[in-house]
Motif scaffolding. Structure first.
Motif, short mmCIF file in Angstrom:
data_model
loop_
_atom_site.label_atom_id
_atom_site.label_comp_id
_atom_site.label_asym_id
_atom_site.label_seq_id
_atom_site.Cartn_x
_atom_site.Cartn_y
_atom_site.Cartn_z
N ILE A 39 0.83 -1.20 0.00
CA ILE A 39 0.00 0.00 0.00
C ILE A 39 0.87 1.26 0.00
N GLY B 5 -2.06 4.19 -2.44
CA GLY B 5 -2.18 2.75 -2.24
C GLY B 5 -3.48 2.36 -1.58
N VAL B 6 -3.87 3.10 -0.53
CA VAL B 6 -5.13 2.82 0.15
C VAL B 6 -6.32 3.11 -0.77
#
Length: 355
Positions: free
Chosen positions: A141, A312-313
């Motif tokens: 992430i 990433g999240v």
């Protein structure tokens, strides 16, 4: 027995029990859970009726799958500093655990990931089952292994680098081989072990280990142990490019499938996260636990702004398109490190800078 903040708190005999109870989220740690653990430890520190503490899980699938990354994402997007408060509170709690004057036992059944891994490592006596799977998957992430991993993974040399960069899961057998845990107890015997601890009139470290020893069994052979030579071969290089080149050009046909899998994993991770994760592992070998933790805290406070965590999240958790657009470069990262790091760490800036 009381339940609040996704924790179930009880005292059985002379054993204080903190059960993680956010089962719908695999016990991902919220700020309230972290604060609750801290508060309970503070209450039990001077309580003569509590001789030891047990931390376990009410989930059949996980001890703890990490921190509440959605909370961190939402905090950053809202423009507040609650994500920094989360990290600061978490690190205070981990320090309290490590330095707690009474024995702290952790029983792990299922996933032990990220922040859950760090929570377990802060405990004094670590019990695992055949169902346990351990990993520090942060690079997936756009983050870096934190919660003390700069210290506890770096003590594993090349294996630590491998775990930090790839985020691959390891088994309880592997964790025992690496001395990341102390005992293996079959999952079906966890309730009996807890009952035995609860019934004991004295719970000092010696007595606790005697009780646990009656339930331990030998796990299956470690698969990671069979691959240590291979991991050492490819992950011993000082530069990320050399590691990836080694994996891409392995000459042994028997190892090519594994090497290709590892290379594919690495190439899915953002370069900044890989570079800093590698350098943290290299630098952590020469630092105390306290300084490793401080390095991580300094990076955490700037990473959501400078790193790839938010993207990433977004890609994996929020939008779930699984198509993160990682940064190719970040020319401001070195300057940010120089501004944010304390004076004692200046000697390490050159090795940690993103280059």
């Amino acid at each position: 027995m009381s339940a609040e903040n996704n924790l179930v708190i009880s005292v059985q005999g002379v054993l204080g029990i903190i059960s993680l109870d956010r089962t719908s989220h695999l016990n991902a740690l919220t700020l309230q859970m972290i604060q609750g653990i801290q508060s309970q430890l503070d209450q039990w520190r001077h309580d003569p009726e509590v001789q030891a503490v047990l931390i376990n899980s009410n989930s059949p699938k996980a001890f703890c799958a990490g921190g509440d990354i959605r909370y961190l994402y939402d905090s950053y997007q809202a423009g507040n500093t609650q994500y920094q408060d989360f990290f600061a509170t978490e690190y205070t709690m981990l320090s309290t655990l490590r330095n707690f004057p009474k024995a702290v036992i952790v029983m792990m059944d299922g996933y032990v990931l990220g922040g859950g891994f760090g929570l377990a490592q802060a405990c004094h006596i670590k019990v695992t089952s055949e169902k346990s799977r351990f990993a520090m998957p942060e690079t997936a992430i756009g983050f870096f292994p934190d919660v003390g991993a700069t210290h506890f993974l770096s003590r594993l040399d090349e294996v630590g680098v491998y775990m930090a960069l790839t985020g691959e899961q390891i088994s309880s057998s592997d964790a025992l081989y690496l001395d990341l845990v102390d005992y293996h107890v079959p999952s079906e015997n966890f309730a009996k072990l807890e009952a035995a601890l609860s019934a004991a009139p004295i719970l000092n470290p010696v007595e606790i280990r005697k009780i646990i020893s009656a339930f331990i069994t030998h796990p299956v052979e470690s698969e990671l142990q069979k691959r240590v030579g291979l991991i050492n071969k490819h992950f011993s290089y000082p530069r990320l490019e050399e590691i990836e080149h080694s994996l891409a050009h392995t000459s042994d046909a028997r190892d090519q499938d594994w090497a290709k899998k590892m290379l594919d994993l690495l190439q899915q991770r953002p370069r900044m996260a890989k570079q800093v994760s590698l350098k943290l592992q290299q630098t952590g070998q020469n630092l105390s636990l306290e300084k490793c933790m401080q390095l991580e805290r300094d990076l955490q406070d700037i990473w959501l702004e400078q790193g790839d965590f938010i993207e990433g999240v977004r890609a994996l958790i929020i939008d779930k398109d699984k198509n993160p657009q990682w940064q190719i470069d970040n020319v401001n990262f070195e300057k940010t490190l120089e501004k944010c790091w304390p004076a004692w760490s200046k000697q390490y800036i050159d090795s940690l800078c993103y280059k």
